[in-house]
Design an enzyme around this catalytic site. Structure first.
Site, PDB file in Angstrom:
ATOM      1  N   HIS A 164       0.811  -1.175   0.225  1.00 56.70           N
ATOM      2  CA  HIS A 164      -0.105   0.257  -0.207  1.00 56.70           C
ATOM      3  C   HIS A 164       0.398   0.903  -0.073  1.00 56.70           C
ATOM      4  CE1 HIS A 164      -3.325  -2.415   1.331  1.00 56.70           C
ATOM      5  NE2 HIS A 164      -2.464  -3.231   2.310  1.00 56.70           N
ATOM      6  N   SER A 285      14.379  22.387 -15.201  1.00 60.60           N
ATOM      7  CA  SER A 285      13.247  23.194 -15.452  1.00 60.60           C
ATOM      8  C   SER A 285      14.316  24.698 -15.989  1.00 60.60           C
ATOM      9  CB  SER A 285      12.524  23.378 -14.015  1.00 60.60           C
ATOM     10  OG  SER A 285      12.346  24.359 -14.803  1.00 60.60           O
ATOM     11  N   LYS A 291      15.762  22.078 -10.299  1.00 56.80           N
ATOM     12  CA  LYS A 291      14.865  20.824 -10.313  1.00 56.80           C
ATOM     13  C   LYS A 291      15.720  20.135 -11.580  1.00 56.80           C
ATOM     14  CE  LYS A 291      10.747  20.345 -10.931  1.00 56.80           C
ATOM     15  NZ  LYS A 291       9.188  20.938 -10.360  1.00 56.80           N
TER      16      LYS A 291
END
Ligand code: ARG
Length: 466
Positions: A164, A285, A291
């Site tokens: 999960h 980016s 980024k």
């Protein structure tokens, strides 16, 4: 592109036609824009067919020799970019045959004896898909090697195992990498199975019913590397199972690529920092200088959409078709071409990315220790040392987890006094199972995450792949 014959009847089959097709009919009917990718298979099939026609006395050997030579000239024209594909000539089959006849004259007109475009396209496409199975098998082998190298480097590195996407139990990096080796091995065997099943030659089925000419179908089957000729002429021209099986195997494989891609996206995030993707497989980016985006992984995650889309498309094309050939089946090729290109690119990209991947061993280990990941070990200890029934051990452990959570600490940080308040039988020895290294070392069941078990699987796969 020369389309001189556009308004007059088709030179190859137009005997009973007074008029040529409407321009829009030509546009919807022609497949040359995409099936020119089958040129090599078409020429190989025609060469085998001509040789067989001569061997059986259906055409003369001098005609067959002229055809064989002429086809090689056509091949080199196409490969050197000196071939003009004609939309009026519909498809690769008619384009090649028409050019052959331009080059060699009369003998070219004998090539299509005892053959139809129906068995011709079934053959060409099957040869192409067979090559793609081989390419997928090679690509998957390389990818498995890349995962195997990762597994070998970190057979005993501890990381959290998830269910999960919640921390479940500590596992090893090597074990996680080897899970993908198993998955891609199944993919590889699906392509091998599909290849084996498709390796029958449909050439000689002619339009649908077979032919009155004394063919030698074994000869063409053998010349083209098939195990045997197909046994039912109707089935031979109407079957596209080989393409569907290729697409189905590709879809499952792309789903596996997508799952690892998703893990890479998660793992490379600032919140996880489990791995570092190399500069080669990431982008920056234009506005946020910090980024490093996992674009290749994201695209790989998305690619299944195209491949599964092609699979659904071809099933939809085939599902209502009466036997035998229907023109609907011309729609098979673009789907398979795109799916195959996408799969091969995806396999290569994933192999590169896995090869360049750096696991952050320290981060993995501390993440493994958080989230009460050794709670199962604690419960097992209560069963094995204090002889508690598992359900009761589960309950006691649950109370200890709640206590640790309330104190804002992990299980190994609880004092023995804290533990004894929950269950008086617990002794100092319990701390030995609360560490993640011990936890993974204890999972020695066959196929378990213990480094020794992982190494057993690594060496098994190394010998399979060597
Ligand atoms: N271009 C056709 C296809 O891809 C070739 C077979 C055409 N056969 C026919 N009878 N029209 O399916």
């Amino acid at each position: 592109m020369t389309d001189a014959s556009k308004s007059s009847a088709n030179a190859m089959w137009g005997g009973r036609f007074a008029e040529g097709p409407d321009a829009i009919m030509t546009a919807i009917n022609a497949s040359i824009g995409f099936d020119q990718r089958l040129y090599a298979q078409d020429i190989a099939g025609s060469r085998a067919h001509a040789a067989m026609l001569a061997a059986t006395g259906i055409i003369t050997s001098s005609d067959a020799a002229a055809i064989g030579e002429g086809l090689l000239t056509v091949l080199s024209e196409i490969e050197s970019g000196n071939f003009t594909f004609s939309t009026a000539l519909e498809d690769i089959h008619l384009n090649v045959e028409s050019r052959l006849t331009e080059i060699i004259g009369e003998p070219g007109k004998r090539l299509h004896t005892a053959r139809s475009r129906n068995d011709q396209v079934a053959l060409d496409f099957r040869l192409w898909v067979r090559d793609q199975c081989d390419a997928a098998i090679r690509g998957l082998t390389d990818l498995m090697r890349a995962f195997l190298a990762q597994a070998e480097a970190g057979a005993d590195w501890v990381m959290p195992g998830f269910t999960h996407l919640q921390t479940a139990q500590p596992v090893t990096w090597g074990h996680h990498m080897m899970a993908y080796v198993e998955m891609f091995a199944r993919d590889r065997s699906r392509f091998e199975d599909a290849r084996r099943r498709m390796n029958e030659c449909p050439l000689g089925a002619a339009a649908l019913a077979g032919t009155s000419f004394p063919l030698n179908r074994d000869m063409t089957a053998q010349a083209l590397g098939f195990d045997r000729p197909t046994a039912n002429s109707l089935d031979s021209v109407s079957d596209r199972d080989f393409a569907l099986e290729f697409l189905a195997a590709s879809s499952i494989c792309a789903m596996h690529l997508s799952r690892f891609a998703e893990e890479l996206v998660i793992w490379s995030s600032a919140q996880f920092r489990f791995v570092r993707l190399s500069d080669k497989w990431t982008t920056g980016s234009s506005i946020m200088p910090q980024k490093k985006n996992p674009d290749a992984a994201e695209l790989l995650r998305a690619k299944l959409g195209r491949i599964l889309g092609a699979t659904v498309a071809l099933f939809t094309i085939m599902k209502g078709l009466p036997l035998t050939y229907s023109k609907d089946m011309q729609e098979d090729k673009e789907q398979v071409f795109d799916a195959a290109d996408t799969l091969m690119l995806g396999l290569a990209a994933m192999t590169g990315m896995v090869g360049d991947l750096t696991a952050n061993r320290e981060v993995l280990k501390s993440a493994a220790a958080s989230g009460f990941s050794t709670a199962t070990d604690l419960a097992d200890w209560l069963v094995q040392r204090l002889d508690l029934p598992f359900r009761q051990a589960h309950h006691v452990t649950g109370s200890l987890v709640a206590l640790a959570e309330a104190q804002g600490c992990d299980l190994p940080d609880l004092t023995l006094a804290d533990m004894n308040a929950v269950h008086p039988g617990i002794t100092q020895d319990v701390y030995s199972v609360l560490g993640v290294e011990n936890s993974v070392r204890s999972r020695v069941s066959y196929g378990g995450t213990a480094p020794d078990q992982v190494r057993v699987q690594i060496s098994r796969w190394k010998s399979v792949l060597s």
